[in-house]
Design a protein around this motif. Sequence first.
Motif, PDB file in Angstrom:
ATOM      1  N   SER A 198      19.379  18.888  -6.585  1.00  0.00           N
ATOM      2  CA  SER A 198      18.125  18.341  -6.288  1.00  0.00           C
ATOM      3  C   SER A 198      18.375  18.278  -4.804  1.00  0.00           C
ATOM      4  O   SER A 198      16.930  18.733  -4.535  1.00  0.00           O
ATOM      5  N   LEU A 199      18.951  17.079  -4.446  1.00  0.00           N
ATOM      6  CA  LEU A 199      18.975  16.825  -3.056  1.00  0.00           C
ATOM      7  C   LEU A 199      19.068  18.019  -2.094  1.00  0.00           C
ATOM      8  O   LEU A 199      18.327  17.943  -1.469  1.00  0.00           O
ATOM      9  N   LYS A 200      19.698  19.524  -2.412  1.00  0.00           N
ATOM     10  CA  LYS A 200      20.447  20.457  -1.729  1.00  0.00           C
ATOM     11  C   LYS A 200      18.648  21.187  -2.155  1.00  0.00           C
ATOM     12  O   LYS A 200      17.877  21.800  -0.724  1.00  0.00           O
ATOM     13  N   ALA A 201      17.964  20.888  -3.060  1.00  0.00           N
ATOM     14  CA  ALA A 201      17.043  21.675  -3.228  1.00  0.00           C
ATOM     15  C   ALA A 201      15.255  21.269  -2.543  1.00  0.00           C
ATOM     16  O   ALA A 201      14.855  21.663  -1.647  1.00  0.00           O
ATOM     17  N   ALA A 202      16.151  19.958  -2.311  1.00  0.00           N
ATOM     18  CA  ALA A 202      14.539  18.893  -1.170  1.00  0.00           C
ATOM     19  C   ALA A 202      15.083  19.307   0.408  1.00  0.00           C
ATOM     20  O   ALA A 202      14.320  19.056   0.876  1.00  0.00           O
ATOM     21  N   ALA A 203      16.211  19.076   0.743  1.00  0.00           N
ATOM     22  CA  ALA A 203      16.557  19.488   2.126  1.00  0.00           C
ATOM     23  C   ALA A 203      15.868  21.314   2.413  1.00  0.00           C
ATOM     24  O   ALA A 203      15.760  21.362   2.907  1.00  0.00           O
ATOM     25  N   ILE A 204      16.047  22.281   1.302  1.00  0.00           N
ATOM     26  CA  ILE A 204      15.395  23.018   2.128  1.00  0.00           C
ATOM     27  C   ILE A 204      14.218  23.424   1.898  1.00  0.00           C
ATOM     28  O   ILE A 204      13.238  24.308   2.825  1.00  0.00           O
ATOM     29  N   GLU A 205      13.810  22.124   0.582  1.00  0.00           N
ATOM     30  CA  GLU A 205      11.542  21.944   0.716  1.00  0.00           C
ATOM     31  C   GLU A 205      11.558  21.674   2.073  1.00  0.00           C
ATOM     32  O   GLU A 205      10.573  22.619   2.662  1.00  0.00           O
ATOM     33  N   ILE A 206      12.219  21.267   2.704  1.00  0.00           N
ATOM     34  CA  ILE A 206      11.979  20.201   3.518  1.00  0.00           C
ATOM     35  C   ILE A 206      12.528  21.149   4.828  1.00  0.00           C
ATOM     36  O   ILE A 206      11.277  21.486   6.169  1.00  0.00           O
ATOM     37  N   ALA A 207      13.117  21.490   4.906  1.00  0.00           N
ATOM     38  CA  ALA A 207      13.589  22.442   6.073  1.00  0.00           C
ATOM     39  C   ALA A 207      14.456  23.701   5.485  1.00  0.00           C
ATOM     40  O   ALA A 207      15.734  23.889   5.341  1.00  0.00           O
ATOM     41  N   PRO A 208      13.392  24.550   5.632  1.00  0.00           N
ATOM     42  CA  PRO A 208      13.861  26.252   4.642  1.00  0.00           C
ATOM     43  C   PRO A 208      15.496  26.554   5.085  1.00  0.00           C
ATOM     44  O   PRO A 208      15.953  27.074   4.828  1.00  0.00           O
ATOM     45  N   GLY A 209      16.056  26.003   6.179  1.00  0.00           N
ATOM     46  CA  GLY A 209      16.818  26.733   7.024  1.00  0.00           C
ATOM     47  C   GLY A 209      17.802  26.549   6.864  1.00  0.00           C
ATOM     48  O   GLY A 209      18.927  26.803   6.869  1.00  0.00           O
ATOM     49  N   LEU A 210      17.890  25.268   5.878  1.00  0.00           N
ATOM     50  CA  LEU A 210      19.147  24.533   5.100  1.00  0.00           C
ATOM     51  C   LEU A 210      19.693  25.429   4.084  1.00  0.00           C
ATOM     52  O   LEU A 210      20.960  25.587   3.574  1.00  0.00           O
ATOM     53  N   ASP A 211      19.298  26.513   4.005  1.00  0.00           N
ATOM     54  CA  ASP A 211      19.702  26.914   2.339  1.00  0.00           C
ATOM     55  C   ASP A 211      20.665  28.067   2.991  1.00  0.00           C
ATOM     56  O   ASP A 211      21.299  28.533   2.614  1.00  0.00           O
ATOM     57  N   ARG A 212      21.057  27.968   4.584  1.00  0.00           N
ATOM     58  CA  ARG A 212      22.842  28.782   5.142  1.00  0.00           C
ATOM     59  C   ARG A 212      24.046  28.006   5.512  1.00  0.00           C
ATOM     60  O   ARG A 212      24.486  28.157   4.822  1.00  0.00           O
ATOM     61  N   PHE A 213      23.276  26.564   4.649  1.00  0.00           N
ATOM     62  CA  PHE A 213      24.207  26.020   5.038  1.00  0.00           C
ATOM     63  C   PHE A 213      25.016  24.910   3.668  1.00  0.00           C
ATOM     64  O   PHE A 213      24.173  25.002   2.710  1.00  0.00           O
ATOM     65  N   SER A 214      26.120  25.328   3.533  1.00  0.00           N
ATOM     66  CA  SER A 214      26.935  24.621   2.248  1.00  0.00           C
ATOM     67  C   SER A 214      27.144  22.927   2.081  1.00  0.00           C
ATOM     68  O   SER A 214      27.069  22.600   3.188  1.00  0.00           O
ATOM     69  N   ILE A 215      27.215  22.748   1.014  1.00  0.00           N
ATOM     70  CA  ILE A 215      27.471  21.363   0.349  1.00  0.00           C
ATOM     71  C   ILE A 215      28.834  21.255   0.935  1.00  0.00           C
ATOM     72  O   ILE A 215      30.496  21.207   0.445  1.00  0.00           O
ATOM     73  N   SER A 216      29.496  20.547   2.015  1.00  0.00           N
ATOM     74  CA  SER A 216      30.615  19.604   2.649  1.00  0.00           C
ATOM     75  C   SER A 216      30.875  18.040   1.573  1.00  0.00           C
ATOM     76  O   SER A 216      32.667  17.683   1.957  1.00  0.00           O
ATOM     77  N   GLU A 217      29.930  17.512   1.125  1.00  0.00           N
ATOM     78  CA  GLU A 217      30.673  15.946   0.863  1.00  0.00           C
ATOM     79  C   GLU A 217      28.890  16.297  -0.500  1.00  0.00           C
ATOM     80  O   GLU A 217      28.222  16.231   0.259  1.00  0.00           O
ATOM     81  N   ALA A 218      29.824  15.454  -1.279  1.00  0.00           N
ATOM     82  CA  ALA A 218      28.850  15.025  -2.135  1.00  0.00           C
ATOM     83  C   ALA A 218      29.774  13.212  -2.324  1.00  0.00           C
ATOM     84  O   ALA A 218      30.576  12.548  -2.515  1.00  0.00           O
ATOM     85  N   TRP A 219      29.220  11.594  -2.274  1.00  0.00           N
ATOM     86  CA  TRP A 219      28.781  10.682  -2.684  1.00  0.00           C
ATOM     87  C   TRP A 219      28.658   9.902  -2.983  1.00  0.00           C
ATOM     88  O   TRP A 219      26.903  10.339  -3.066  1.00  0.00           O
ATOM     89  N   ALA A 220      28.367   8.986  -3.624  1.00  0.00           N
ATOM     90  CA  ALA A 220      27.462   7.838  -4.789  1.00  0.00           C
ATOM     91  C   ALA A 220      27.774   6.378  -3.985  1.00  0.00           C
ATOM     92  O   ALA A 220      29.162   5.757  -4.067  1.00  0.00           O
ATOM     93  N   GLY A 221      26.648   5.630  -4.263  1.00  0.00           N
ATOM     94  CA  GLY A 221      26.825   4.451  -3.531  1.00  0.00           C
ATOM     95  C   GLY A 221      25.973   3.241  -4.765  1.00  0.00           C
ATOM     96  O   GLY A 221      25.617   3.774  -4.955  1.00  0.00           O
ATOM     97  N   LEU A 222      26.695   2.212  -4.803  1.00  0.00           N
ATOM     98  CA  LEU A 222      25.230   0.995  -5.665  1.00  0.00           C
ATOM     99  C   LEU A 222      24.976   0.430  -4.862  1.00  0.00           C
ATOM    100  O   LEU A 222      25.531  -0.828  -4.319  1.00  0.00           O
ATOM    101  N   ARG A 223      23.472   0.737  -4.775  1.00  0.00           N
ATOM    102  CA  ARG A 223      22.812  -0.825  -3.263  1.00  0.00           C
ATOM    103  C   ARG A 223      22.310  -1.835  -4.472  1.00  0.00           C
ATOM    104  O   ARG A 223      22.390  -1.976  -5.565  1.00  0.00           O
ATOM    105  N   PRO A 224      22.291  -2.904  -3.910  1.00  0.00           N
ATOM    106  CA  PRO A 224      22.323  -4.471  -4.719  1.00  0.00           C
ATOM    107  C   PRO A 224      20.274  -3.994  -4.410  1.00  0.00           C
ATOM    108  O   PRO A 224      19.975  -4.835  -3.559  1.00  0.00           O
ATOM    109  N   PHE A 225      20.442  -4.496  -6.019  1.00  0.00           N
ATOM    110  CA  PHE A 225      19.155  -4.236  -5.628  1.00  0.00           C
ATOM    111  C   PHE A 225      17.923  -5.863  -6.199  1.00  0.00           C
ATOM    112  O   PHE A 225      18.904  -6.428  -7.466  1.00  0.00           O
TER     113      PHE A 225
END
Length: 234
Positions: free
Chosen positions: A152-179
């Motif tokens: 979903s993040l890659k799709a959102a990126a391409i929706e904002i800037a279509p040229g990003l469909d040429r980019f590959s995913i190099s890293e993915a991570w997660a964090g826990l925000r204090p809410f």
Amino acid sequence: DIHKLEPEISPEVHSGYLYPNDWQVENRKLLAALRRYCELNGIEFIENTSVSGLIAAGGEAKGVETARGEMHADRVIITTGAWTAKLLPTLNVKPVRGQMISLAGPVPCILHRVIYSQRGYLVPRADGRMLVGATVEDVGFTKEVTLGAIASLKAAAIEIAPGLDRFSISEAWAGLRPFVEGELPVIGRVPDVENAFVATGHYRNGILLAPITAKMIADEMLGVPRYGVPESVG
């Protein structure tokens, strides 16, 4: 005007706001520099050591209980982020997971500015990476990265800037925000405990608010007069 500033933005964009003084920080490099500064100035780090409670006697903080035993101090600052409620249950801080991805691309990056949209945001880095964020998930202390979020993040990126469909995913991570309800940070003295302070609940703006938070806590500890900050939190 938007496409003159950022030619790679989707042609579907029809309006926007320009913040000419909006900047960014490379948080990993900032923290590496901060750690080096601390090492050079004799500040000790004790890592991989859980803290289970605040030690207090006569309404005054004396230190903390840890997996390695008691650690004593004249003042205690609790900056435990999403885990704050384990030490201060009355603050009702809870974790909210955020997943992000990094796209590998050319140098210089195809975008020049941080781009925000309802679908997400893009942060171009000087080395060609494009950071794409971020999910908002109420899943407790589960920190795993999920395939659905990456897609979903890659799709959102391409929706904002279509040229990003040429980019590959190099890293993915997660964090826990204090809410915290109201999405405002909790900064100040711990109620009913002298010499104990807390700074938490920064949610999605921790790295941005860290400098002013540090100044506020330091001023509070040293008794420096200031305005607009409550005497205690609760």
